[in-house]
Every structure is written in structure tokens, then in C-alpha cells.
Motif scaffolding. Structure first.
Motif, PDB file in Angstrom:
ATOM      1  N   ARG A   1      -7.770 -17.626 -26.230  1.00 13.53           N
ATOM      2  CA  ARG A   1      -9.074 -17.608 -25.358  1.00 13.53           C
ATOM      3  C   ARG A   1      -8.490 -16.914 -24.297  1.00 13.53           C
ATOM      4  NH1 ARG A   1     -10.547 -23.513 -24.066  1.00 13.53           N
ATOM      5  NH2 ARG A   1      -8.286 -23.326 -23.436  1.00 13.53           N
ATOM      6  N   VAL A   2      -9.616 -16.235 -23.407  1.00 11.58           N
ATOM      7  CA  VAL A   2      -9.188 -15.478 -22.279  1.00 11.58           C
ATOM      8  C   VAL A   2     -10.291 -16.098 -21.335  1.00 11.58           C
ATOM      9  CG1 VAL A   2     -11.164 -13.768 -22.795  1.00 11.58           C
ATOM     10  CG2 VAL A   2      -9.207 -13.269 -21.015  1.00 11.58           C
ATOM     11  N   LEU A   3      -9.799 -16.187 -19.888  1.00  7.49           N
ATOM     12  CA  LEU A   3     -10.443 -16.921 -18.661  1.00  7.49           C
ATOM     13  C   LEU A   3     -11.164 -15.631 -18.013  1.00  7.49           C
ATOM     14  CD1 LEU A   3     -10.930 -19.207 -17.021  1.00  7.49           C
ATOM     15  CD2 LEU A   3      -8.700 -18.422 -15.777  1.00  7.49           C
ATOM     16  N   LEU A   4     -12.579 -15.889 -18.022  1.00  5.47           N
ATOM     17  CA  LEU A   4     -13.533 -15.078 -17.391  1.00  5.47           C
ATOM     18  C   LEU A   4     -14.285 -15.877 -16.294  1.00  5.47           C
ATOM     19  CD1 LEU A   4     -14.885 -13.143 -20.607  1.00  5.47           C
ATOM     20  CD2 LEU A   4     -13.155 -12.441 -19.097  1.00  5.47           C
ATOM     21  N   VAL A   5     -14.830 -14.566 -15.394  1.00  2.58           N
ATOM     22  CA  VAL A   5     -15.655 -15.229 -14.409  1.00  2.58           C
ATOM     23  C   VAL A   5     -16.890 -14.569 -14.461  1.00  2.58           C
ATOM     24  CG1 VAL A   5     -13.577 -15.804 -12.995  1.00  2.58           C
ATOM     25  CG2 VAL A   5     -14.637 -13.568 -12.720  1.00  2.58           C
ATOM     26  N   ARG A   6     -17.917 -15.140 -13.727  1.00  2.00           N
ATOM     27  CA  ARG A   6     -19.299 -14.833 -13.826  1.00  2.00           C
ATOM     28  C   ARG A   6     -19.503 -14.703 -12.136  1.00  2.00           C
ATOM     29  NH1 ARG A   6     -24.532 -15.866 -13.102  1.00  2.00           N
ATOM     30  NH2 ARG A   6     -24.034 -18.211 -13.660  1.00  2.00           N
ATOM     31  N   HIS A   7     -19.646 -13.711 -11.422  1.00  2.00           N
ATOM     32  CA  HIS A   7     -19.884 -13.269 -10.178  1.00  2.00           C
ATOM     33  C   HIS A   7     -21.224 -13.637  -9.493  1.00  2.00           C
ATOM     34  CE1 HIS A   7     -16.413 -11.108 -10.649  1.00  2.00           C
ATOM     35  NE2 HIS A   7     -15.849 -11.575  -9.501  1.00  2.00           N
ATOM     36  N   THR A   8     -21.521 -14.244  -8.301  1.00  2.00           N
ATOM     37  CA  THR A   8     -22.831 -14.465  -7.804  1.00  2.00           C
ATOM     38  C   THR A   8     -23.460 -12.905  -7.601  1.00  2.00           C
ATOM     39  OG1 THR A   8     -22.126 -14.652  -5.576  1.00  2.00           O
ATOM     40  CG2 THR A   8     -22.341 -16.478  -6.877  1.00  2.00           C
ATOM     41  N   TYR A   9     -22.768 -12.007  -7.237  1.00  2.00           N
ATOM     42  CA  TYR A   9     -23.573 -10.727  -6.712  1.00  2.00           C
ATOM     43  C   TYR A   9     -23.369  -9.606  -7.642  1.00  2.00           C
ATOM     44  CZ  TYR A   9     -18.341  -9.941  -6.042  1.00  2.00           C
ATOM     45  OH  TYR A   9     -16.951 -10.033  -6.271  1.00  2.00           O
ATOM     46  N   VAL A  10     -22.793  -9.560  -8.919  1.00  2.00           N
ATOM     47  CA  VAL A  10     -22.819  -8.607  -9.881  1.00  2.00           C
ATOM     48  C   VAL A  10     -22.814  -9.424 -11.172  1.00  2.00           C
ATOM     49  CG1 VAL A  10     -20.248  -8.356  -9.990  1.00  2.00           C
ATOM     50  CG2 VAL A  10     -21.736  -6.605 -10.541  1.00  2.00           C
ATOM     51  N   SER A  11     -23.710  -8.460 -11.970  1.00  2.00           N
ATOM     52  CA  SER A  11     -23.861  -9.089 -13.422  1.00  2.00           C
ATOM     53  C   SER A  11     -22.434  -9.063 -14.281  1.00  2.00           C
ATOM     54  CB  SER A  11     -25.206  -8.500 -13.998  1.00  2.00           C
ATOM     55  OG  SER A  11     -24.956  -7.036 -14.329  1.00  2.00           O
ATOM     56  N   GLY A  12     -22.650  -9.929 -15.293  1.00  2.00           N
ATOM     57  CA  GLY A  12     -21.533  -9.745 -16.297  1.00  2.00           C
ATOM     58  C   GLY A  12     -20.468 -10.650 -16.210  1.00  2.00           C
ATOM     59  N   TRP A  13     -19.556 -10.908 -17.246  1.00  2.00           N
ATOM     60  CA  TRP A  13     -18.478 -11.733 -17.269  1.00  2.00           C
ATOM     61  C   TRP A  13     -17.308 -10.787 -17.201  1.00  2.00           C
ATOM     62  CZ3 TRP A  13     -18.064 -16.821 -17.326  1.00  2.00           C
ATOM     63  CH2 TRP A  13     -19.155 -17.631 -17.511  1.00  2.00           C
ATOM     64  N   HIS A  14     -16.451 -11.050 -16.194  1.00  2.00           N
ATOM     65  CA  HIS A  14     -15.199 -10.051 -15.880  1.00  2.00           C
ATOM     66  C   HIS A  14     -13.861 -11.118 -15.680  1.00  2.00           C
ATOM     67  CE1 HIS A  14     -17.955  -7.235 -13.707  1.00  2.00           C
ATOM     68  NE2 HIS A  14     -18.756  -8.516 -13.655  1.00  2.00           N
ATOM     69  N   MET A  15     -12.797 -10.387 -15.856  1.00  2.00           N
ATOM     70  CA  MET A  15     -11.543 -10.762 -15.655  1.00  2.00           C
ATOM     71  C   MET A  15     -11.621 -11.212 -14.230  1.00  2.00           C
ATOM     72  SD  MET A  15      -8.877  -8.762 -18.110  1.00  2.00           S
ATOM     73  CE  MET A  15      -9.301  -7.363 -17.654  1.00  2.00           C
TER      74      MET A  15
END
Length: 159
Positions: free
Chosen positions: A41-55
Motif C-alpha cells: 500500500r502507498v500513502l497518498l494525499v489529496r490537496h485542497t488547492y489542486v485536484s488528484g491524489w499525490h505522494m
């Protein structure tokens, strides 16, 4: 609307304006991403100011090494601390950021949750996701970095 509510409402816009100003008038920038993997499993974040899931990741501060920045950003954005060695995976040119940005990616071999995550002005949510079932909206660059890592491919030149 209260002053605090107004500040909260304008925070994502302020981040976008700061990013745009850096892209237009700033010098070369260096960002980092932390690839934190727990089993498969990989830990991802979703920002408030840009779309998508990122490292998790962000900018390298003056006087800070790229590895230290990756560790700091991982902790600040998720509450997880990298407790094991970090392995440098590659340096990528990100032409979308006015042709000046580079992103260093580090694999964090072990992480421990130091405090529970709470949504904030920058990060809306975090999650550990199976690498074969990433959430809808995972960015193409994030998917490509994971493919490179798990398939043992050399890093691409571009983010």
C-alpha cells in the motif's frame, strides 16, 4: 462571515497565487515527493488547492537537503514520520511549472504514525491504498513513479 472563516475560504486561492507567481517570476525550484509504502500500500494525499491524489511532498527550503524536505513534508502533510532510511529514486524535470521545476523522489522504507491526521487548509485527506487499486484521480505522474518503482524501471526524465 467571520475573519477566520474568510481566511480559511481564501487559503486555497492564496496557495494557487503563490504557485503561479513562483512559476512566472521565480528561479529554478526544487520539490520533493515521499513514496511511503506499507507492504503493498502507498500513502497518498489529496490537496485542497489542486485536484488528484499525490505522494506527499512540497518545496525544499533554503538550507535544507532534499531528503530532509521529503521527511518534513511527509510528516507535515500526513502525521507519519519516516523512521528508516530514505532511498533516492530519481530527479524529474517538471515542465508544467514554467520550465524551471525539478522534483526529487525518495522511497521511505519505514514510517510510523506520530499523530492522527486531521484535514486542514492544505490537505483534505490522506489514505493508504493498494498499489494495484489506486483511487480514482491518482495523478499520472504518481502512477508512473509507482510503476517505475515496482517494475524496477529507470526513472523517466520528466515528471
Amino acid at each position: 462571515m467571520s475573519r477566520a472563516s474568510l481566511i480559511d475560504a481564501l487559503q486555497p486561492l492564496a496557495g494557487q497565487v503563490r504557485s503561479l507567481a513562483t512559476r512566472l517570476w521565480g528561479g529554478t525550484t526544487l520539490g520533493v515527493r515521499a513514496m511511503a509504502i506499507d507492504e503493498e500500500r502507498v500513502l497518498l494525499v489529496r490537496h485542497t488547492y489542486v485536484s488528484g491524489w499525490h505522494m506527499p511532498g512540497g518545496g525544499v527550503h533554503a538550507g535544507e537537503t532534499a531528503e530532509a524536505a521529503a521527511r518534513r513534508e511527509l510528516f507535515e502533510e500526513t502525521g507519519y514520520e519516516a523512521t528508516g532510511p530514505a532511498r533516492f529514486l530519481g530527479l524529474y524535470f517538471n515542465p508544467a511549472m514554467a520550465g524551471r521545476d525539478h522534483v526529487a523522489v525518495y522511497h521511505m522504507s519505514a514510517c510510523v504514525m506520530r499523530h492522527a491526521f486531521r484535514a486542514n487548509r492544505e490537505i483534505a485527506e490522506i489514505g493508504f491504498f493498494p498499489t494495484d487499486r489506486l483511487p480514482e484521480g491518482t495523478t499520472p505522474a504518481t502512477r508512473q513513479r509507482l510503476t517505475e518503482f515496482f517494475e524496477g524501471l529507470p526513472p523517466a526524465d520528466h515528471w
